[in-house]
Design a protein around this motif. Sequence first.
Motif, mmCIF file in Angstrom:
data_model
loop_
_atom_site.group_PDB
_atom_site.id
_atom_site.type_symbol
_atom_site.label_atom_id
_atom_site.label_comp_id
_atom_site.label_asym_id
_atom_site.label_seq_id
_atom_site.Cartn_x
_atom_site.Cartn_y
_atom_site.Cartn_z
ATOM 1 N N SER A 64 0.823 -1.213 0.000
ATOM 2 C CA SER A 64 0.000 0.000 0.000
ATOM 3 C C SER A 64 0.856 1.261 0.000
ATOM 4 O O SER A 64 0.497 2.264 -0.638
ATOM 5 N N ARG A 316 0.368 5.923 6.054
ATOM 6 C CA ARG A 316 -1.096 5.803 6.086
ATOM 7 C C ARG A 316 -1.722 7.020 6.758
ATOM 8 O O ARG A 316 -2.810 7.461 6.370
ATOM 9 N N ASP A 351 -6.143 1.704 13.633
ATOM 10 C CA ASP A 351 -4.914 1.229 12.999
ATOM 11 C C ASP A 351 -3.707 1.496 13.890
ATOM 12 O O ASP A 351 -2.887 0.607 14.151
ATOM 13 N N GLU A 400 -2.376 -4.574 5.610
ATOM 14 C CA GLU A 400 -3.393 -3.551 5.499
ATOM 15 C C GLU A 400 -3.949 -3.192 6.872
ATOM 16 O O GLU A 400 -3.948 -4.015 7.792
ATOM 17 N N LEU A 405 -8.283 1.124 3.363
ATOM 18 C CA LEU A 405 -7.105 1.907 2.987
ATOM 19 C C LEU A 405 -7.516 3.299 2.513
ATOM 20 O O LEU A 405 -8.553 3.468 1.869
ATOM 21 N N ARG A 410 -4.745 2.987 -2.902
ATOM 22 C CA ARG A 410 -5.478 1.884 -3.525
ATOM 23 C C ARG A 410 -5.036 1.602 -4.954
ATOM 24 O O ARG A 410 -5.796 1.071 -5.765
#
Length: 414
Positions: A64, A316, A351, A400, A405, A410
Amino acid sequence: MDDKDETIRDVRSCEAVVVGTGPAGLAGALALKHVGADVVLIGPPPARSQGQRAETRTAALLVSSIDFLKTLKVFDRLKPVAAPLTAIRIIDVSRSLVRAPDIEFRASELGLEAFGYNIANTALVEALYSRAQEVLPAILPTTVEHVLIDERNVRLACTGGSQVSGRLVMAADGRRSLCREAARIEVSEWRYDQGAIASDFRHSRPHRGVAIELHREGASLTTVPLPDPCGSALILVGSTAEIGRLIQCDEERFAESLADRLDGLLGSIESVGPRASFPVAGLTAKTLAARRIALVGEAGHILPPIGAQGLNLGLRDAAALADCIAEALVRRADPGGEDVLSAYNDARRLDVLSRAVGVDLLNRSLLTDFVPLQAARGIVLHGLNWLPPLRRLVMRVGLEPPSSLPRLMRGAQA
């Protein structure tokens, strides 16, 4: 143009200010620009361009994160210096009563060519900074000295007299974040009686794209493939005293110690590169956003160097904040408003918490003499070996976040 004119030119207002020129901050600035925000980036240029000591660490970036770099049009310039990670092998060399089995996670089990790529931090930062110079409207190669927050803006005073006002600040200014302090965001910090050494080395057997994690009591050794088929990056974690002794060794003695720990897994050790040591610690912010300031990367969380989670988590953060800002721009809403900050915090909370708890538990399981915890760790790894569906599930969880995500991660969908 005189000095006064130069100072006046640097004063400006914008929608978003990014403070920090590490990988997370640079990627965040590019992501905000990608979604249409007016961005000013503040931070010093890469260390190498200033003649400073080069970084010894590498970044194992998961799929990712690589897709994020592709979206930002950075990965093509990194691919020649990126090493694919095709498998991860975990080996228990502890003296636990319930020894965990050797286990190998293979990207091919998930239909992937690689879990991601390993890239030198210096190369990553330079590529991101070069792209930032191409596309960002303003980069101030300085540091923030003072942060003042009011109801509508955040004003930042920088070294040399430059001043910037923004509706939102992405704070990627590290462990001792001045922006986090200005937002009055509290943190929990903890220290392990551990240190780590980052280096690289050449070995006689090819790595074949396989990263190796050796776990023993109170310590771990991780080798990660480099583009050289017989070269690997190294992160060695041990007690503070042990790391203190090892960092003082000359190259020959350190190579001997490394060879003893690897026990021939990569053949003989041919050479060892520069070494740097750092303490192993943890940090989590009580919230990731408040008072027009959103924390990204190490300003919001720091994890022990286990499982390649740290920088991937920070990237992220950056991509998720860009999602929130993109939605705000569509609604013509205040990008630093409470609703936007709350959406960002909600998007990242699970997360960050799950990775922080998971990495902390794994590290403490290596530090403890508590037999039931050692046994539980061994039983879990036995289960992963015996049950391929469970192993594949664990690999997906590692790749992930528990939530969806961010859009910029993506791949083709971005």
